[in-house]
Structures are given as C-alpha cells and as structure tokens.
Enzyme design. Structure first.
Site, PDB file in Angstrom:
ATOM      1  N   ARG A 176       0.694  -1.236   0.050  1.00 28.05           N
ATOM      2  CA  ARG A 176       0.028  -0.094  -0.165  1.00 28.05           C
ATOM      3  C   ARG A 176       0.898   1.143   0.123  1.00 28.05           C
ATOM      4  O   ARG A 176       1.934   1.230   0.616  1.00 28.05           O
ATOM      5  CB  ARG A 176      -0.882   0.010   1.189  1.00 28.05           C
ATOM      6  CG  ARG A 176      -1.998  -0.807   1.339  1.00 28.05           C
ATOM      7  CD  ARG A 176      -3.046  -0.661   0.038  1.00 28.05           C
ATOM      8  NE  ARG A 176      -4.191  -1.571   0.056  1.00 28.05           N
ATOM      9  CZ  ARG A 176      -4.398  -2.829  -0.562  1.00 28.05           C
ATOM     10  NH1 ARG A 176      -3.397  -2.913  -1.607  1.00 28.05           N
ATOM     11  NH2 ARG A 176      -5.254  -3.561  -0.443  1.00 28.05           N
ATOM     12  N   HIS A 232      -1.142   0.165  -9.933  1.00 28.52           N
ATOM     13  CA  HIS A 232      -1.688  -0.777  -8.619  1.00 28.52           C
ATOM     14  C   HIS A 232      -2.240  -2.118  -9.573  1.00 28.52           C
ATOM     15  O   HIS A 232      -3.259  -2.421  -9.543  1.00 28.52           O
ATOM     16  CB  HIS A 232      -3.008  -0.214  -8.018  1.00 28.52           C
ATOM     17  CG  HIS A 232      -3.359  -0.964  -6.815  1.00 28.52           C
ATOM     18  ND1 HIS A 232      -3.494  -0.333  -5.606  1.00 28.52           N
ATOM     19  CD2 HIS A 232      -3.141  -2.292  -6.516  1.00 28.52           C
ATOM     20  CE1 HIS A 232      -3.635  -1.179  -4.666  1.00 28.52           C
ATOM     21  NE2 HIS A 232      -3.851  -2.371  -5.126  1.00 28.52           N
TER      22      HIS A 232
HETATM   23  P1  NDP Z   1      -1.191 -11.972   5.006  1.00 28.89           P
HETATM   24  O1  NDP Z   1      -2.323 -11.361   6.040  1.00 28.89           O
HETATM   25  O2  NDP Z   1      -1.217 -13.170   4.731  1.00 28.89           O
HETATM   26  O3  NDP Z   1       0.108 -11.594   5.473  1.00 28.89           O
HETATM   27  C1  NDP Z   1       0.679 -10.255   6.089  1.00 28.89           C
HETATM   28  C2  NDP Z   1       2.226 -10.338   6.602  1.00 28.89           C
HETATM   29  O4  NDP Z   1       2.629  -9.495   7.128  1.00 28.89           O
HETATM   30  C3  NDP Z   1       2.320 -11.724   7.672  1.00 28.89           C
HETATM   31  O5  NDP Z   1       3.382 -12.354   7.472  1.00 28.89           O
HETATM   32  C4  NDP Z   1       2.166 -10.793   8.928  1.00 28.89           C
HETATM   33  O6  NDP Z   1       2.881 -11.531  10.103  1.00 28.89           O
HETATM   34  C5  NDP Z   1       3.067  -9.578   8.373  1.00 28.89           C
HETATM   35  N1  NDP Z   1       2.663  -8.526   9.311  1.00 28.89           N
HETATM   36  C6  NDP Z   1       1.511  -7.915   9.598  1.00 28.89           C
HETATM   37  N2  NDP Z   1       1.708  -6.857  10.501  1.00 28.89           N
HETATM   38  C7  NDP Z   1       2.924  -6.995  10.788  1.00 28.89           C
HETATM   39  C8  NDP Z   1       3.728  -6.200  11.785  1.00 28.89           C
HETATM   40  N3  NDP Z   1       3.160  -5.182  12.404  1.00 28.89           N
HETATM   41  N4  NDP Z   1       5.096  -6.506  11.818  1.00 28.89           N
HETATM   42  C9  NDP Z   1       5.461  -7.541  11.206  1.00 28.89           C
HETATM   43  N5  NDP Z   1       4.986  -8.301  10.073  1.00 28.89           N
HETATM   44  C10 NDP Z   1       3.597  -7.964  10.211  1.00 28.89           C
HETATM   45  O7  NDP Z   1      -1.543 -10.709   3.540  1.00 28.89           O
HETATM   46  P2  NDP Z   1      -1.169 -11.298   1.977  1.00 28.89           P
HETATM   47  O8  NDP Z   1       0.109 -11.872   2.019  1.00 28.89           O
HETATM   48  O9  NDP Z   1      -2.253 -11.814   1.508  1.00 28.89           O
HETATM   49  O10 NDP Z   1      -1.308  -9.537   1.558  1.00 28.89           O
HETATM   50  C11 NDP Z   1      -0.378  -8.720   1.994  1.00 28.89           C
HETATM   51  C12 NDP Z   1      -0.837  -7.299   1.468  1.00 28.89           C
HETATM   52  O11 NDP Z   1      -0.530  -7.200  -0.125  1.00 28.89           O
HETATM   53  C13 NDP Z   1      -2.375  -6.856   1.592  1.00 28.89           C
HETATM   54  O12 NDP Z   1      -2.549  -6.450   2.951  1.00 28.89           O
HETATM   55  C14 NDP Z   1      -2.336  -5.609   0.534  1.00 28.89           C
HETATM   56  O13 NDP Z   1      -2.279  -4.367   1.160  1.00 28.89           O
HETATM   57  C15 NDP Z   1      -1.248  -5.894  -0.397  1.00 28.89           C
HETATM   58  N6  NDP Z   1      -1.676  -6.329  -1.740  1.00 28.89           N
HETATM   59  C16 NDP Z   1      -1.550  -5.659  -3.070  1.00 28.89           C
HETATM   60  C17 NDP Z   1      -1.810  -5.996  -4.194  1.00 28.89           C
HETATM   61  C18 NDP Z   1      -1.596  -5.006  -5.428  1.00 28.89           C
HETATM   62  O14 NDP Z   1      -1.972  -5.420  -6.506  1.00 28.89           O
HETATM   63  N7  NDP Z   1      -0.519  -4.121  -5.155  1.00 28.89           N
HETATM   64  C19 NDP Z   1      -2.748  -7.128  -4.493  1.00 28.89           C
HETATM   65  C20 NDP Z   1      -2.871  -7.975  -3.151  1.00 28.89           C
HETATM   66  C21 NDP Z   1      -2.593  -7.473  -1.876  1.00 28.89           C
HETATM   67  P3  NDP Z   1       2.282 -12.918  10.541  1.00 28.89           P
HETATM   68  O15 NDP Z   1       2.508 -13.939   9.719  1.00 28.89           O
HETATM   69  O16 NDP Z   1       3.181 -12.831  11.707  1.00 28.89           O
HETATM   70  O17 NDP Z   1       0.860 -12.522  10.974  1.00 28.89           O
HETATM   71  C1  OXD Z   2      -5.628  -6.434  -2.782  1.00 26.77           C
HETATM   72  C2  OXD Z   2      -5.357  -5.220  -3.868  1.00 26.77           C
HETATM   73  O1  OXD Z   2      -5.539  -5.871  -1.765  1.00 26.77           O
HETATM   74  O2  OXD Z   2      -5.886  -5.504  -5.037  1.00 26.77           O
HETATM   75  O3  OXD Z   2      -6.330  -7.552  -3.278  1.00 26.77           O
HETATM   76  O4  OXD Z   2      -4.833  -4.228  -3.821  1.00 26.77           O
END
Ligand code: NDP
Ligand code: OXD
Length: 306
Positions: free
Chosen positions: A221, A269
């Site tokens: 993001r 994006h």
């Molecule tokens: P997940 O919830 O599966 O993974 C999030 C990861 O971030 C986990 O490993 C989590 O740790 C870690 N995390 C969260 N908070 C913290 C923190 N405070 N400190 C350290 N680590 C942290 O999400 P996804 O992998 O499915 O997606 C990740 C992000 O990708 C989405 O939230 C979205 O914003 C972005 N995204 C962007 C897209 C695009 O087109 N640009 C498309 C899809 C997603 P833990 O494993 O310990 O919980």
């Molecule tokens: C998502 C995205 O979070 O599209 O899936 O960014």
C-alpha cells in the site's frame, strides 16, 4: 440465502452473474440504499451505509487481499470479515517482484539505453550474494514471493509479526528484529498489510538502514512508504532505485515527482489483480463451508487490523 454485492471499482455486470452461477440456490443482488437484509455481503471498498444497513450478516467478504479500506469503516464486531486468500494473486505477485528484481539486478534499463544508442556494451556480472532480498510480510503473498526469489538463488530474508520457519529464507520477526533484517537487505519488497503498526514503515530511518545501493519494491500500500524520504535517499545515492505499484493517492497525481524520476518505475496498482472467476469460486466455496458450520481461511482479526 440472500447475497448482496457492492464494489467501488469492479464490474458488477460480471460479478453478479458469476456469483449467481456459482451459488445457484442464492438470491444475489446489487446492494443499493435500502436493500433488504442479506445473509452475506461481497464487497470492495463499500460505503459505511451498507454496513450500517446490514448489521446481521453471517459474513462480509472482501474481494481483495488487503482489508485496510474496510478497517477504516465502523464494522460491527459480530460480523466475520473474510478476505481473499491468494485466489490467483500470489503467482502474479511472484512474477511482478521477480521481474522488478531481475530487471534491476541484470541492469536491463542500462542495456535498453545502450540498444537505443546502437551500442554493444557488456557490463560486469554482479554477484547474487551482494543482492540479498528482504521481504516485509511473510503471509500468503510474501511467502510465495520469497520462494520464487529463492529459486533464482538470491539470499532471501523475511520479516513478520510472529516467528516463521520458511525453507531457504532467513526469518526475522517483531519490531526489535527489524533493524537486523534491514541491515541484511539490499532489495526491499513490501508485502505488509496496512495497519497502524505498519503505516510509514518505509521511512528515512528504516530505509537508511538498508545496505548501500538498495532498491525498493512496494507492492503493498502507498501509505507504507514516506514518499519524501524515498526521494531524498534516491537523490543522496543511498538508494539505487524503486519500483512502485501502490501510492498514497491513486491514480498517482499527474504532478507527483515519482512519474518523472529517472530512478523510479511506476505501475498502476496492477502487481496482483483480483481475478474474477478464481475469486468468485473461492468466495462461493467459503459460503458453502460456512453454511455447513465449517471454518474458512482468510478470516480477518479485527483487533490487529489484518
Ligand atoms: P497476509 O495477512 O497473509 O500476510 C501479512 C504478513 O504481514 C504476515 O506475514 C504478517 O505477520 C505480516 N505483518 C503484519 N503486521 C505486521 C507487523 N506489525 N510487523 C511485522 N509483520 C507484520 O496478507 P497477504 O500476503 O495476503 O497480503 C499482503 C498485502 O498485500 C495486503 O494486505 C495488501 O495490502 C497487499 N496487496 C497488494 C496488491 C496489489 O495489487 N498491489 C494485491 C493484493 C494484496 P504474521 O504472519 O506474523 O501474521
Ligand atoms: C488487494 C489489492 O488488496 O488489489 O487485493 O490491492
């Protein structure tokens, strides 16, 4: 069973027939003001009014992986929020990040400039050992990206909230380990959810801890990155460049310096798009499972914000 659908950007003409075909017994309609109470809502960036008018949903499905837009609203504590869990996004993210990494590592921009100038120029091979890749977030997408990057024999670091054990990845967890993770990283990839703990995480202090000549790939993001800090570190030479897919304001405003910066690549994006048929199949499968009283993956913990 009644299902309402609402999206700020997706094409309802395609989603409604898709949901109807996947759940033939359900009555599926577009949410508009005053729509009768439903069992489930399938949404992307909904209006607060939808949530206020549908307080007794059995679940609220988010048609994306990131739930930050939902978290900014007043959610009713009793309604489970369920996000997309891969649904075809992980492989897209892996190819996008590997492309950006390899384009930088193999100096394709410089070769492209040479091609335009009609020049046959070799560059000295670089060593993968000098380009350790660090992935902020080792969740569904981050872990898939880590595995893809490791396939190319780059050293890979990962940082998450809870401790992890991912083969081929040097795992760090918790805020106290963030400085060590950053110091061990030259190519930084952000795949964190946007929460109060992760907003602005790529700031002057943290980006300065990266190895000299570092490269930043933000596919999570826009608000994870402090734009001015990135620009200052690109201009000072500490950072070699950045590939950015997400921005604080989208579409990226025409006057934003990222558009014309020679060391910045901008994409709109698009690193991992929501794939309609995979997403509908996943959501329909989860609705069937919930109706049977089963647990489903992708349930958001409202307290932690992801
Ligand atoms: P997940 O919830 O599966 O993974 C999030 C990861 O971030 C986990 O490993 C989590 O740790 C870690 N995390 C969260 N908070 C913290 C923190 N405070 N400190 C350290 N680590 C942290 O999400 P996804 O992998 O499915 O997606 C990740 C992000 O990708 C989405 O939230 C979205 O914003 C972005 N995204 C962007 C897209 C695009 O087109 N640009 C498309 C899809 C997603 P833990 O494993 O310990 O919980
Ligand atoms: C998502 C995205 O979070 O599209 O899936 O960014």
């Amino acid at each position: 069973m009644r299902i309402v659908y609402f999206s700020a950007d997706q094409d309802a003409d395609q989603w409604l027939p898709g949901l109807r075909a996947a759940l033939p017994g359900a009555e599926v309609s577009l949410w508009t003001q005053g729509t009768a109470p439903a069992d489930y809502a399938v949404v992307w960036k909904p209006l607060q009014q939808l949530l206020d008018e549908q307080p007794h949903l059995k679940a609220l499905f988010n048609t994306g992986a990131g739930v930050d837009a939902l978290m900014a609203l007043n959610l009713s504590a009793g309604v489970p929020v369920i996000r997309l869990d891969d649904a075809g996004m992980a492989v897209q993210m892996a190819e996008y990040v590997c492309h950006a990494l390899i384009r930088h590592f193999r100096e394709f921009d410089a070769y492209e400039a040479d091609t335009r100038a009609g020049q046959w120029t070799y560059r000295k091979p670089r060593s993968r050992a000098d380009f350790p890749v660090g992935i902020l977030g080792l969740g569904v997408l981050g872990e898939r990206v880590a595995r893809a990057v490791a396939q190319f024999d780059f050293p890979v670091n990962g940082w998450s909230r809870s401790p992890k054990d991912v083969p081929g990845v040097q795992c760090y967890s918790g805020l106290e380990r963030l400085p060590d993770f950053l110091a061990a990283t030259r190519v930084l990839v952000c795949l964190l959810p946007l929460t109060r703990d992760t907003q602005d995480i790529m700031n002057q202090e943290n980006l300065s801890r990266l190895q000299s000549g570092a490269y930043v790939i933000n596919v999570a993001r826009g608000a994870h990155l402090v734009d001015e800090d990135l620009l200052a570190l690109l201009d000072s030479g500490h950072l070699a460049g950045a590939t950015l897919d997400v921005f604080r304001t989208e579409p990226l405003p025409a006057e934003h310096p990222f558009w014309k910066h020679p060391k910045v690549t901008v994409t709109p994006h698009t690193s991992a798009r929501t794939l309609r048929s995979e997403s509908i199949a996943q959501i329909a499968g989860k609705i069937v499972a919930l109706e049977r009283g089963e647990m489903v993956a992708g349930r958001v913990e409202l307290g932690r914000g992801y």
